[in-house]
Design an enzyme around this catalytic site. Structure first.
Site, PDB file in Angstrom:
ATOM      1  N   ASP A   5       0.810  -1.231   0.000  1.00  0.00           N
ATOM      2  CA  ASP A   5       0.000   0.000   0.000  1.00  0.00           C
ATOM      3  C   ASP A   5       0.843   1.281   0.000  1.00  0.00           C
ATOM      4  O   ASP A   5       0.329   2.352  -0.260  1.00  0.00           O
ATOM      5  CB  ASP A   5      -0.891   0.039   1.251  1.00  0.00           C
ATOM      6  CG  ASP A   5      -1.945  -1.053   1.237  1.00  0.00           C
ATOM      7  OD1 ASP A   5      -2.105  -1.696   0.190  1.00  0.00           O
ATOM      8  OD2 ASP A   5      -2.603  -1.250   2.277  1.00  0.00           O
TER       9      ASP A   5
ATOM     10  N   ARG B  61     -17.882  -1.823 -17.041  1.00  0.00           N
ATOM     11  CA  ARG B  61     -17.450  -3.094 -16.438  1.00  0.00           C
ATOM     12  C   ARG B  61     -16.601  -2.811 -15.203  1.00  0.00           C
ATOM     13  O   ARG B  61     -15.876  -1.817 -15.165  1.00  0.00           O
ATOM     14  CB  ARG B  61     -16.621  -3.912 -17.437  1.00  0.00           C
ATOM     15  CG  ARG B  61     -17.318  -4.183 -18.753  1.00  0.00           C
ATOM     16  CD  ARG B  61     -18.509  -5.093 -18.557  1.00  0.00           C
ATOM     17  NE  ARG B  61     -19.424  -5.014 -19.694  1.00  0.00           N
ATOM     18  CZ  ARG B  61     -19.430  -5.868 -20.709  1.00  0.00           C
ATOM     19  NH1 ARG B  61     -18.565  -6.858 -20.744  1.00  0.00           N
ATOM     20  NH2 ARG B  61     -20.299  -5.735 -21.692  1.00  0.00           N
TER      21      ARG B  61
END
Ligand code: ADP
Length: 759
Positions: free
Chosen positions: A175, A301
């Site tokens: 992260d 999508r």
């Protein structure tokens, strides 16, 4: 928070001593919490540096749990135990979220198991949770040891021999969430994986004019989301640190619609998994899809990247950086100097020590800032360059202004020198930001020769669509530095096109050409305009910048080749001699040697002598005779004019007496090709934005100065062109000062067994 470019660095880059500081000392290393690519490189460097310094090293398996379980959970490691792991994802010593370690009883057992083995030095590689566990453990250590002695579980002598636990932490976290360090282990690899996926999605999205919503990891940290959005050329991003104000759905859709009108064929929205609105309600990728479908009626999508972001082989950066970090951590815990148990982090392109608990505390403040609605503080905690990048993304994605007006300034962009991946990113960012800032943007086609011949075109907002991640240089480029006889025509072309400022993005010859124009300003009034050089060269040999756009991509290409050639030698004893580009600059050779696990690196900066080759031939013979299967020598293309890669290979082969074979690989133009890496795209973006800032400052003050941009230690600087020549070594086309030369001893420390080293 962006690698190498944070502003407020407090850098400690001391290069290491090489005396035997570890004799008689025992060190444990473990990985804990979430796994991250590059942990293996760090473990390898810790182990080998410690062995190099005479210490004994123990791997603690499955995080803190191995320490509690003892037995096979703590095993002594030898040099070869960490061989052939650099390229592996995950962590070979396992990781675990140990509940037992959260309890005092668990930590008491852990302390007993360490003391019994004489281990009182630890390197822990993990996230902020693992590091705070480490801190608590070390604070408790004297008490735990006394208790163990009092209860007779250890002897008084054992207790007296291990009064303190000495430790260092390395941050393994994809992260990139530890406040105070630019890059954590694994973040660069995760970003690569995400950007690869976005590149793939972008082509299918554009074919169908579809929208995609991509969810990326990051519960409290928007690093991956924001940097992927910038590097992927995306259109909207939602990060935890800056939740969008009410009505964001409306604004997002309006922005996406404007992008479509301006010529975009796809829309890609990046959502960090921890994104919320200002009331703290999570914003899911599905919700974003629903909003786009309902309001814009676009086929949308969702792609949730999930654990692929953690997986796979570590990037070149995660290998060399983790190697430096592991090396430094081992020295920290083995040394006898005062140590408060720091985090060894990476700041301003250097290894840096940070106070561990302060880093953890500041990291944990961020979710609290977000919860309290203090988004400025949450953003600021991520570092100045994160904030800057957020602003740049807003400008890049928002097609608020796509046409300049008649009074706008005309800013031309030119590429010159050798090709560097990322040149198209520079062009795209310069054009879009330039237009957003009110300029008319011009592209010179074909370098300075093209400029001489008047090949200059106006570039609109949509002309650069899709250029962010493209290989090559759409504007074309030439290596030629203009002749004095070309200057008149170049000045005419600048006048004809009414060029008010010039951005020169390229390598050595681009810099020389810019310098030539600058030095001829008295004679040619057309050259009295702001000229800003942006470093773009795979060689990374430019003055005023420690990193040039393109070098990271080239390094990755080299490491990919090294991985493959190493694998090709599975069943034989073989030495590879890999030749890198770089001209006279050894950056690519040294860094690929560090990232690829080379035992020897030959640089022009050091030269190659017959004595060196003789010693290395002896070393190869001895080493293969005692069990070595593979050796890697990396040679810069110009390391020596006579001892070429071919000659070196033949000498090694001739002297091998058929006990091992020797193969050469000249990597060549693979290093210049390919899509720019995420890091190169981010660097290109920041540099292009800063080039325009510089030009705007000159416009505002009526100045006509020339500058060359770049990162020096931790700041992005613009240096006046007048200083450029003094920084350059014209004979060998490299800067007089090269920061990375100090890393040379680490190659030996992590790759060559102590008993195989020369006295
Ligand atoms: P990360 O290190 O990736 O942040 P966690 O927060 O899950 O991951 O922590 C990993 C492990 O570190 C935990 O499972 C536990 O063993 C140890 N740990 C974390 N916090 C503490 C703590 N305050 N005290 C003791 N051990 C802790």
């Amino acid at each position: 928070m962006v690698r190498g470019v944070d502003e407020e660095a407090d850098v400690d880059s001391d290069v290491v001593t090489t005396n035997l500081i570890g004799t008689g000392k025992r060190l444990g290393v473990l990985t804990s919490g979430g796994d991250a690519q590059g942990m293996n490189a760090a473990v390898r460097a810790v182990v080998r540096t410690a062995l190099s310094h005479g210490a004994e090293v123990f791997a603690i398996y499955e995080g803190y749990q191995g320490m509690i379980d003892g037995g096979d959970g703590i095993r002594r490691l030898d040099w070869s135990d960490v061989g052939s792991i650099l390229h592996l994802g995950g962590t070979v010593i396992g990781t675990f979220r140990s509940m037992d370690f959260r309890e005092r009883a668990g930590r008491l057992r852990a302390a007993r198991n360490l003391v019994e083995r004489g281990i009182d030095r630890l390197v822990v590689i993990g996230g902020d949770g693992s590091l705070s566990g480490l801190n608590a453990f070390s604070a408790e250590w004297p008490e735990l040891v006394s208790e163990l002695a009092a209860s007779g579980e250890i002897t008084d002598d054992q207790a007296a021999a291990h009064p303190d636990l000495r430790f260092a932490g390395l941050v393994g976290s994809i992260d990139n969430d530890l406040v105070g360090t630019d890059m954590t282990i694994g973040a660069d690899s995760a970003l690569r994986r995400i950007v690869d996926a976005i590149d793939a999605l972008a082509s299918t999205a554009a074919s169908h004019q579809r929208s995609f919503v991509v969810e990326v990891m990051g519960r409290h940290c928007g690093y991956l989301a924001l940097m992927a959005a910038v590097a992927g050329g995306c259109d909207y991003v939602l990060v935890p640190e800056n939740p969008p104000a009410d009505g964001w759905e409306e604004r997002m859709c309006a922005e996406l619609a404007r992008g479509r009108e301006a010529g975009r064929r796809d829309s890609i929205v990046i959502v960090a998994e921890g994104a919320t609105d200002r009331s703290g309600r999570p914003i899911s990728a599905d919700y974003v899809k629903q909003v786009i479908e309902e309001r814009l009626h676009e086929d949308t999508r969702v792609t949730i990247l999930g654990h692929v972001q953690r997986g796979g082989t570590p990037s070149a950066f995660d290998r060399w950086c983790s190697t430096l970090l592991g090396h430094e951590a081992a020295l920290e815990v083995l040394g006898d100097h005062e140590s408060d148990g720091p985090v060894i982090g990476f700041k301003g392109n250097r290894v840096a020590r940070l106070p561990l608990m302060e880093a953890v505390r500041r990291t944990r403040e961020v979710p609290a800032f977000i919860e309290a609605g203090d988004y400025d503080a949450a953003m600021a905690a991520r570092g100045a360059s994160f904030v800057e990048m957020f602003g740049i993304f807003g400008e890049l994605a928002e097609p608020g202004r796509v046409h300049a007006d008649a009074t706008s300034k005309r800013v031309a962009l030119i590429h010159a020198g050798g090709l560097a991946p990322g040149m198209n990113t520079i062009a795209k960012v310069a054009v879009r930001l330039g237009i957003a800032r009110g300029h008319t943007m011009l592209g010179v086609q074909g370098g300075f020769t093209g400029l001489r011949d008047g090949h200059v075109v106006q570039l609109g907002w949509s002309d650069v669509e899709g250029w962010t991640g493209e290989a090559g240089a759409r504007l074309g480029l030439r290596r030629d530095v203009p002749e004095v006889s070309d200057l008149y025509r170049i000045s005419r072309a600048l006048e004809d096109q009414q060029v008010d400022a010039l951005i020169v993005a390229g390598g050595w010859n681009a810099y020389r050409a810019a310098q030539l124009l600058y030095s001829e300003r008295d004679r040619y009034p057309a050259f009295r305009i702001p000229i800003v050089c942006v470093p773009a060269s795979i060689d990374n040999n430019l003055p005023g910048s420690e990193l040039a756009v393109g070098a990271d991509t080239a390094l990755q290409a080299l490491v990919d080749v090294i991985d493959r050639v190493k694998m090709s030698a599975e069943a034989v004893n073989r030495c590879f001699v890999v030749e890198t580009m770089g001209r006279y600059c050894g950056y690519l050779a040294l860094m690929s040697g560090l990232a690829g696990g080379a035992e020897r690196v030959y640089l022009h900066e050091d030269g190659i002598t017959l004595a060196r080759l003789n010693a290395d031939t002896d070393w190869l013979a001895r080493s293969f005779a005692t069990g070595r299967k593979l050796a890697l020598v990396v040679r810069n293309e110009n390391a020596n004019p006579l001892y070429t890669t071919d000659v070196v290979t033949r000498i090694f082969e001739q002297e091998s007496c058929h006990r091992y074979d020797v193969r050469q690989t000249v990597v060549g133009h693979q290093q210049q090709g390919g899509a720019p890496s995420p890091f190169d795209r981010l660097l290109a973006t920041r540099l292009a934005s800063r080039a325009l800032n510089r030009i705007d400052d000159e416009f505002a003050s009526g100045g006509t100065e020339g500058y060359y941009l770049g990162i020096v230690e931790s700041t992005l600087q613009a240096r006046p062109m007048a200083h450029m020549m003094a920084e350059m070594d014209p004979t060998f086309r490299r800067p007089k000062k090269q920061w990375w030369l100090g890393l040379r001893p680490i190659v030996e420390a992590v790759s060559v067994r102590p008993e195989e080293r020369e006295a």
